[in-house]
Design a protein around this motif. Sequence first.
Motif, PDB file in Angstrom:
ATOM      1  N   ASP A  78       0.810  -1.213   0.000  1.00 46.02           N
ATOM      2  CA  ASP A  78       0.000   0.000   0.000  1.00 46.02           C
ATOM      3  C   ASP A  78       0.847   1.268   0.000  1.00 46.02           C
ATOM      4  O   ASP A  78       0.309   2.375   0.006  1.00 46.02           O
ATOM      5  CB  ASP A  78      -0.920   0.027   1.227  1.00 46.02           C
ATOM      6  CG  ASP A  78      -1.938  -1.099   1.221  1.00 46.02           C
ATOM      7  OD1 ASP A  78      -2.246  -1.621   0.124  1.00 46.02           O
ATOM      8  OD2 ASP A  78      -2.418  -1.458   2.313  1.00 46.02           O
ATOM      9  N   MET A  79       2.168   1.102   0.003  1.00 43.37           N
ATOM     10  CA  MET A  79       3.074   2.241   0.092  1.00 43.37           C
ATOM     11  C   MET A  79       3.949   2.310  -1.146  1.00 43.37           C
ATOM     12  O   MET A  79       4.253   1.290  -1.759  1.00 43.37           O
ATOM     13  CB  MET A  79       3.970   2.104   1.327  1.00 43.37           C
ATOM     14  CG  MET A  79       3.229   1.934   2.619  1.00 43.37           C
ATOM     15  SD  MET A  79       4.350   1.646   3.999  1.00 43.37           S
ATOM     16  CE  MET A  79       4.882   3.310   4.296  1.00 43.37           C
ATOM     17  N   LYS A 133      10.588   2.845   2.017  1.00 40.45           N
ATOM     18  CA  LYS A 133       9.198   2.847   2.463  1.00 40.45           C
ATOM     19  C   LYS A 133       9.281   3.061   3.961  1.00 40.45           C
ATOM     20  O   LYS A 133       9.852   2.229   4.681  1.00 40.45           O
ATOM     21  CB  LYS A 133       8.495   1.525   2.148  1.00 40.45           C
ATOM     22  CG  LYS A 133       8.211   1.330   0.676  1.00 40.45           C
ATOM     23  CD  LYS A 133       7.407   0.075   0.433  1.00 40.45           C
ATOM     24  CE  LYS A 133       7.143  -0.111  -1.046  1.00 40.45           C
ATOM     25  NZ  LYS A 133       6.263  -1.268  -1.308  1.00 40.45           N
ATOM     26  N   LEU A 134       8.777   4.179   4.430  1.00 41.14           N
ATOM     27  CA  LEU A 134       8.811   4.504   5.858  1.00 41.14           C
ATOM     28  C   LEU A 134       7.658   3.766   6.535  1.00 41.14           C
ATOM     29  O   LEU A 134       6.569   4.295   6.701  1.00 41.14           O
ATOM     30  CB  LEU A 134       8.697   6.008   6.069  1.00 41.14           C
ATOM     31  CG  LEU A 134       9.756   6.854   5.364  1.00 41.14           C
ATOM     32  CD1 LEU A 134       9.409   8.331   5.453  1.00 41.14           C
ATOM     33  CD2 LEU A 134      11.124   6.579   5.946  1.00 41.14           C
ATOM     34  N   MET A 135       7.908   2.522   6.894  1.00 40.50           N
ATOM     35  CA  MET A 135       6.874   1.664   7.463  1.00 40.50           C
ATOM     36  C   MET A 135       6.419   2.159   8.841  1.00 40.50           C
ATOM     37  O   MET A 135       5.259   2.047   9.193  1.00 40.50           O
ATOM     38  CB  MET A 135       7.374   0.226   7.567  1.00 40.50           C
ATOM     39  CG  MET A 135       7.930  -0.365   6.278  1.00 40.50           C
ATOM     40  SD  MET A 135       6.714  -0.666   5.008  1.00 40.50           S
ATOM     41  CE  MET A 135       5.777  -1.973   5.741  1.00 40.50           C
ATOM     42  N   GLU A 136       7.379   2.675   9.604  1.00 41.38           N
ATOM     43  CA  GLU A 136       7.106   3.192  10.956  1.00 41.38           C
ATOM     44  C   GLU A 136       8.153   4.254  11.232  1.00 41.38           C
ATOM     45  O   GLU A 136       9.342   4.023  10.993  1.00 41.38           O
ATOM     46  CB  GLU A 136       7.225   2.055  11.981  1.00 41.38           C
ATOM     47  CG  GLU A 136       7.243   2.479  13.423  1.00 41.38           C
ATOM     48  CD  GLU A 136       5.859   2.698  14.027  1.00 41.38           C
ATOM     49  OE1 GLU A 136       4.859   2.603  13.289  1.00 41.38           O
ATOM     50  OE2 GLU A 136       5.787   2.970  15.222  1.00 41.38           O
ATOM     51  N   ALA A 161      12.142   3.385  14.216  1.00 35.60           N
ATOM     52  CA  ALA A 161      11.841   3.502  12.790  1.00 35.60           C
ATOM     53  C   ALA A 161      12.008   2.129  12.154  1.00 35.60           C
ATOM     54  O   ALA A 161      12.887   1.352  12.547  1.00 35.60           O
ATOM     55  CB  ALA A 161      12.776   4.511  12.125  1.00 35.60           C
ATOM     56  N   VAL A 162      11.150   1.837  11.184  1.00 38.02           N
ATOM     57  CA  VAL A 162      11.256   0.614  10.401  1.00 38.02           C
ATOM     58  C   VAL A 162      11.166   1.024   8.939  1.00 38.02           C
ATOM     59  O   VAL A 162      10.183   1.644   8.523  1.00 38.02           O
ATOM     60  CB  VAL A 162      10.125  -0.391  10.742  1.00 38.02           C
ATOM     61  CG1 VAL A 162      10.239  -1.635   9.865  1.00 38.02           C
ATOM     62  CG2 VAL A 162      10.169  -0.762  12.219  1.00 38.02           C
ATOM     63  N   ILE A 178      16.533  -4.451   1.702  1.00 33.81           N
ATOM     64  CA  ILE A 178      16.814  -4.727   3.102  1.00 33.81           C
ATOM     65  C   ILE A 178      15.668  -4.213   3.970  1.00 33.81           C
ATOM     66  O   ILE A 178      14.876  -3.371   3.540  1.00 33.81           O
ATOM     67  CB  ILE A 178      18.150  -4.094   3.564  1.00 33.81           C
ATOM     68  CG1 ILE A 178      18.116  -2.568   3.457  1.00 33.81           C
ATOM     69  CG2 ILE A 178      19.315  -4.666   2.772  1.00 33.81           C
ATOM     70  CD1 ILE A 178      19.349  -1.871   3.994  1.00 33.81           C
ATOM     71  N   LEU A 179      15.592  -4.724   5.180  1.00 35.24           N
ATOM     72  CA  LEU A 179      14.685  -4.211   6.197  1.00 35.24           C
ATOM     73  C   LEU A 179      15.572  -3.602   7.281  1.00 35.24           C
ATOM     74  O   LEU A 179      16.500  -4.261   7.768  1.00 35.24           O
ATOM     75  CB  LEU A 179      13.836  -5.337   6.782  1.00 35.24           C
ATOM     76  CG  LEU A 179      12.856  -4.914   7.869  1.00 35.24           C
ATOM     77  CD1 LEU A 179      11.771  -4.006   7.293  1.00 35.24           C
ATOM     78  CD2 LEU A 179      12.237  -6.138   8.531  1.00 35.24           C
ATOM     79  N   GLU A 180      15.299  -2.359   7.639  1.00 40.47           N
ATOM     80  CA  GLU A 180      16.087  -1.668   8.658  1.00 40.47           C
ATOM     81  C   GLU A 180      15.194  -1.331   9.848  1.00 40.47           C
ATOM     82  O   GLU A 180      14.088  -0.837   9.668  1.00 40.47           O
ATOM     83  CB  GLU A 180      16.672  -0.368   8.113  1.00 40.47           C
ATOM     84  CG  GLU A 180      17.611  -0.571   6.948  1.00 40.47           C
ATOM     85  CD  GLU A 180      18.247   0.728   6.508  1.00 40.47           C
ATOM     86  OE1 GLU A 180      19.268   1.105   7.113  1.00 40.47           O
ATOM     87  OE2 GLU A 180      17.713   1.349   5.582  1.00 40.47           O
TER      88      GLU A 180
END
Length: 155
Positions: free
Chosen positions: A15-16, A37-40, A46-47, A109-111
């Motif tokens: 959705d982003m 993608k600023l998930m959180e 921050a994710v 990657i996931l940060e």
Amino acid sequence: MTETQPQVSYIHAEDMDFAEVKSQQHADGRRVSVWLKLMELTQERAVYHTRYDPGLVLERHGHNSDHFIFVIEGEVTFDEEVCRPGTLIKLPHLATFGPIKVGDEGAEILEIYFGDSRPAPADKAEYASILEERGITPLPHPPVDLPDWFGPRTD
């Protein structure tokens, strides 16, 4: 008096849109970028779902927070450590890493950060040397919609 119970929330990456946050021009004319993608994004954590374009090079830096990186796709070299899908990189508060060199296929990657996610450059002379050697020109930062509390960019 009623207590408010914590509520589960769901964030769906599909959705982003990815936002371009950093870019550079390579000697062969390619523009390569970092996409997020600023998930959180809060002051406490921050994710980011991050995508690196093929051949991207980022400078040695740290963060004013604990930071975890999980490689989803592609290949990224942090320092001299080649990291492929399934690799977890643990970076304690103020640890520095890099330069970051992205493989020919790019990477995803996931940060996850626990505090300030803004980068703090650690060795500008080293980075300038790498850019010159590879014929890379940093481009102006694309605009990113961030909350006021986030503060100015530090990279």
